[in-house]
Design an enzyme around this catalytic site. Sequence first.
Site, PDB file in Angstrom:
ATOM      1  NE  ARG C 540      -1.917   1.366   3.810  1.00 18.17           N
ATOM      2  CZ  ARG C 540      -1.508   2.522   4.361  1.00 18.17           C
ATOM      3  NH1 ARG C 540      -0.307   2.613   4.903  1.00 18.17           N
ATOM      4  NH2 ARG C 540      -2.295   3.569   4.374  1.00 18.17           N
ATOM      5  CD  GLU C 732       1.660  -7.854   0.552  1.00 20.36           C
ATOM      6  OE1 GLU C 732       1.434  -8.823   1.255  1.00 20.36           O
ATOM      7  OE2 GLU C 732       0.795  -6.999   0.288  1.00 20.36           O
TER       8      GLU C 732
END
Lengths: 300, 161, 775
Positions: C540, C732
Site C-alpha cells: 500500500r 508483495e
Amino acid sequence: MHRALLPFEFSEPASVEEAVALVDGGRARALAGGVDLVLKMRLRQETPERVVSLQKIAGLDHVRVDAHGGGALHIGALATLRQVEQSAAVTQGWPLLAEAIASIVSMQTKVMGTLVGNLCVGTPASDVAPALFALGARVKIAGVGDERDIAVEDFFLGPGVTAVRPHELVTEVVVPARPVGSAGRFLKLSKTADDIAKVNVAVSVAFSRGTCAHARIAIGSAAPTPVRAVAAEELLLREDWCPATAKAAAEAAARSVRPISDVRSTADYRAEMVKVLVRDALTQAADGAGVLDGHDGKEA
Amino acid sequence: MAKEIATFIVNGQGYEVIVEPHMLLIDVLRDSIGLVGTKYGCGAGDCGACTVLLEGKPVFACLTLAVTARDRSLTTIEGLADGAGLHPIQQAFVDAGAVQCGFCTPGMVLTTKALLDENPEPTRGEIKAFLAGNLCRCTGYVKIVEAVESAAGILRNGGAR
Amino acid sequence: MTNEPHSEFSSVGKSLARPDVAAKATGAARFSADIALPGMLIGRILTSPHAHARIVAIDTSRAKALPGVAAVITHADVPKRGFTRSVMAEGLPPFAYETENLDQYILSDKARYIGDWVAAVAAVDLYVAERALDLIEVEYEVLPAVFDPEDALAPGAPVVHKGWKDNVAGVIEHPFNRGDLDAALASSAHVAEFSGRNSRQKQAHMEPDAAIASWDDKGRLTVWSPSQNAHLAKKAMGRRVFDIGEGNVRWITPAVGGGFGARLSFGVEPVAAMLAKVTGRPVKVLVTREEDFNGWNSRTEQRQTIRVGVGEAGEITAIEQDVLSDSGAYFSHSGTISAVNMQSTLGVMRSPVVRGKALMVYTNNPTASGMRGYGNPEGSFILQQALDIAAEKCGMDPVDFRLKNARGPGEPSMWEPQAITTCALPECIRRGAVAIGWDQKWHGWGAGKEGRYRRGVGMSIMTHASGAGGFLLEHSTAVMKLDEDGTASLSVSPCEMGQGILGVLAQIAAEGAGLRYEDVRTVTGDTDVTLFDIGTHASRSTYAIGNAALDAARKVKAIVVERAARMLGVESEGLDVRDGRVFAVADSSVGVSVAEVAHAGIYEYGTDARHIMATGKHQSVMHCPNFQAGFAEIEVDVETGVIKVLKLVIAHDIGRAINPLTVEGCLEGGAAQGLGYALTEDLVIDKGTGKVVSDSFATYKMLSALDMPEVEVILVEEPDPTGPFGAKGVGETGITNVAPAIANALYDAAGVRVHSLPITPEKVLEALRAHGAGA
C-alpha cells in the site's frame, strides 16, 4: 539457545608437541579455523574447558608436492580450503580435490576453514572426504612422542567420531600421485548451491584396453561415515567398460550405503541418487580418461 | 590466557580492548570498539552479514574468537571509504539499486572487495560463486551482481566512472 | 531498462538514488541492535523445551543472585492482559477485531510450543544475561501435544488453550459467496479439482529481531524496534499490552533489515518494555537466529482444495475454495491471512458462483503469521494449478483460458463491492508470453516429452491489493513543510524496510510540489513526529501514503503559487512550479524561486507570516488492485527430480513506475523469495516432538547468488486515475506467481503435479514414479 560462548581457558602452543600435550579431544579441544568448533560452542554442543589454538604453530600451513616422496601432495593442518583450492599443484595434479572443494561455495568458510579441520569434524557429508577417499589419501596423526599414519577411510569411525584419540592431532594429509592416465569426477546433489550434500560422490578411474585398471569410488552423506564402494570397484576392474558396467557398478555402490532421512533428504532418495551419481560420475570420468574414444591407457 | 588488554588494528587504527577468550570478534567490534556496521545475522557462518576482512581475506566475525585476531589487520565496512565519499564498490551498489534493506550490504561489499582485490575482472559466474556465502533476502542478487560487475569496471579504470 | 523516463515529469518515472542507501553501504545506518543508550541493560528470553507443558514452578533465585543481573521476570510479573501478536489487527473494524483471539501474554504460565517464552532476564551484558538464563530452574508438567491441524480437530485431541472446548481458533465464510455451488458444478461441462498445501515459509529478514524499551519519569514508554506499522504498534502496546493509552507510547523505528510481513507482529517489544519497567533502565532484548526460527513468525501453512467448474465454451461457472489453516500456538495473523487468501484467490477470475470457507486451528507448532503476499502465494499455488487442469479439460491453451476468464475493468475487484478501475492484465499476459517464448515452447496438452532432461513452460496470474481499503482501516496522513531555503521535509510513516519507499515518496512529493527531488527530505520513524498511518503492508505504501504525500505536496504548491503571485504581482492562475522555481507558464522568464517564497513567508515583518506547510491525507474504502502475470521455463531431470529454472518472467501492472529501478528490485527480490518458496525453503517441524528441525540458514535453505536464474521484469504502465501519478502497488507481488508457474511448467515438462511446497526433487521423483514415467 545462546548468542555467547561459555568461558574457557585459551592456549596458543608454539609446537605440535606442546599442543598434543594439551588437547584431549573432550575438555580441551583443538582450534584451527574455528568454523565448526566455535559454532558448536555457541550452540552448547561442545563445552570445552580449554581451547587450544593451533594457529601459532609454524610449519603447518603448507600445500606442497614432495618430489622425493613419489610426487605426493602434502597438505598441512593449517592449510585452508581456499589455499588448497587455489594451489596450482592441486588444480593441475589433483583436479578432483579442487572440484570437491569448489562445491563448498562459501568463500569465508574456505578462507577460515582448513582441509584437515573439515575431516576432523567427522561429518559423513564432508565434500572433501570422498575426493580424498578416491585419491587414496592418508592422514598423519601426531601423538605424545609418536606419529601414526592411517588411510583416510580408516579415519572416519561414525558421525562426528574420528580416529583421533585424546592427546593426538592431525598434522598432515598426504595424497599420493595420481595413477597415470586416471581421471576423476566429483558430483553432488544439494538443496541449494551453498548447502551441504544430500549425496556426494567422487570417483577416480583409469583404463587399459577398454577395461578399468584403477577404480576408486567414494560416497558421502549416505552412511554414518563417507564410504568406499569396494564391491563396485571390484566389478569395474573385472568387467569390460560399457554403459551397462557403469550401471551395474552404480547398483553395487548403492548396496554399500546405509542412508538416513533427515532435514536435507530421505533415505530412499539418497539410495536412489547414489545409483545415479555413481553412474554419471563414472561415465564422465571414463570420458575424461579417454576410454570412450579409445585413447585410454596410452600413457601406461 | 584469561582477561587481558589486547590490541586490535581496525581500519588502520589500533584499539586497546579488554578481552576474554570466549569473546567473539563481532562482539568486540560492535560492543567494545563501537563499530556497529558489522552485522550479526545468524551467528553460524551461514549468512555472511558479519563478514570482515582479516589481513585482506573475508572471514565470519561471528565465528572468530577475538583473541585470534589480536594484533592483526582488520577491515570493517567503516574502513572502506577514504574520507567522506563512498568507495567505488559502495557507489556501485548505490547506483545499481543493489541495496534494499541494507543489512547484508556491509558483508556483501567487503566480500566484493576481497573478490576484486584478488580477481579484478571476474566473470558473472565467478562473482556469484564468490558471493555465495553472503545471503541477501531482498534483492534476488540480480542488482548485486550488476553492481559488482560495475565496480570491477570502475576499479580497473583507476576509480573513474 | 524497460521504461523510458517520462519527460513530462522531473522526478517521477526516474530511477533516482534512494535517500537511505548510502548510509547502508557505509555501515552508518543504525538498526535497532546497533543502538546503545546510557545505562542500558541487555535482555534475553528463556524459551520452553517442551511443546506443551504447564509451568508448575519457576525458581529464579539463583539467576537473580548472579552479579550483574538486574531483573528476572516470569508470568507472575506481567500484566494479566491478553493481546494478539498481530498489531496489524488494530486496523480491523471493531466487528472484525472481535474475532481476533487475544490469546497472548508477555510471558505465559503454559508453554504451547517449543520456543514459547517462559522467563526473561535483564543484565549488564549479554554474557551475564545468558548465564542467568542457565540458572533459572523451571518445573514443567509436560502435557500431550498436537502438531497436525487435522489431528487437532479430532475428538479427544489435546486442547492448546485453557478454557477452550476444542482447537478451532476460528471459522471464516468468504464474504462474497454467491450462487448455488452444487448446482453450478453439477451442470458444468468439466470440474477441475486440485488440493495441496504450502510450507511455513520464513520471512527470514536478515536483521534478527531486537527491541529497546525505556520508560521516562512520567511513565511514558519509548520503544525502538523494527516495526512495519509503528502507529498501530503504539496503540497495541498502549492499550492491549499495558493500560497506559496511546499517548504514553512513543515508537521509534530505526533502519529495518527486512520485514516481509514478520514485523506486522510484535517481536520482543513487550518483553523489552516489561524488563525496562521492572528495572527502571533501558533494556535491549536480543534474539538468536535459532530462536527466530523456533518462534513467532512464518507463513501460515494452509491445506486447501479448490474446485473450478467450466462450461462448454471454456467459461468458468463456479469456484470453490476450502482452507484449513494451522495457526500454531497463538492466533496472530491466521484469521486475516485466511480471509485475504480467499479474497485474492477468489478475486482474480470471473465466476458467477463462488464459495469459500476457512477454518483456523490451534496446534502446538510455533506461531504462524503473515508473510509477503499474505495468503495470495498460498491460494495461487492451488488455484493456478486448478485453472491449468480446467484448461486441459477444455483443451484450451492456458494463456487463452486465463485471458478469457480473468476479471477486467468495471468488474468487481477482489474486494467485491469495489470495481476494478484499470487492469493491464491482458497486456501483462501477452508481453510475458512473448518474453518466455510461449508460442514456441508450449506444445499443447500431453506433449509427451521424452529423455532425461525435459523442458516445460508454465504460467500463473494474480491480482493483489494496493492498500487495505475495504478490509482494514485505510488511512495515511502526511505533512510537508518548506524550510527557508526552499527545501522541504516530508513527514510520513511507512516502514522503510528495503523497498525504497522513502525515495518513492520523496519523488512523488517533489513532483507534486514542483521541487527538486534532492530538496525533499523524508522524515520518518518516530510516532511523536509523524501523523497517523496504518504502516507498510498490503502493498500500500506507494499508493496510499503516496496519495497522502501528493495531497500535501499539491497543497504546498498551491500556497507557494498564491504567495509567489503576490510577490510577482501577477495572477496565480498563470503560474506553475517546477524544479524549485515558480514561473509564469506564458513567459517563463517571469518567476521566483521557491526558496525566496518560503523565506519571505517566514521572515515576514508585517502581519502575513506563514511557515508554508500542509497535511495530506489518503483515506479510502478502495484498494486499487494491481495485476500480474508470471511465466517460468524449467528443465527437469527425471532421474534426479531436480528442477532447473531456466528463466522467470514477471509482467506487472504497475500503473506508473515512480522509480523503475526500485520496482524492478522489488519484483526481482520477490521472485527470488518465490523461487525459494517453490523449490527449497521448508520450515521442517518434527512430527513427533514439534521441534523446528530447520532452525538455521544451514538447514532452512534460501537461494544463494549461485541459485538465481535469469529474471525478466516487465513493467506495464497504464496509469490508474486513483493512484499518485497513476501508480499502483507492487511490494508483495513478485513472490506470488513463481511457485504456481513452476508447478504448471513441471506438468508441461513431465506430466506430474506435486501437491505440497516446496517442490523438492524427492517429491518430483515420487510423483514421476507414481506416474510411471522417469527413469
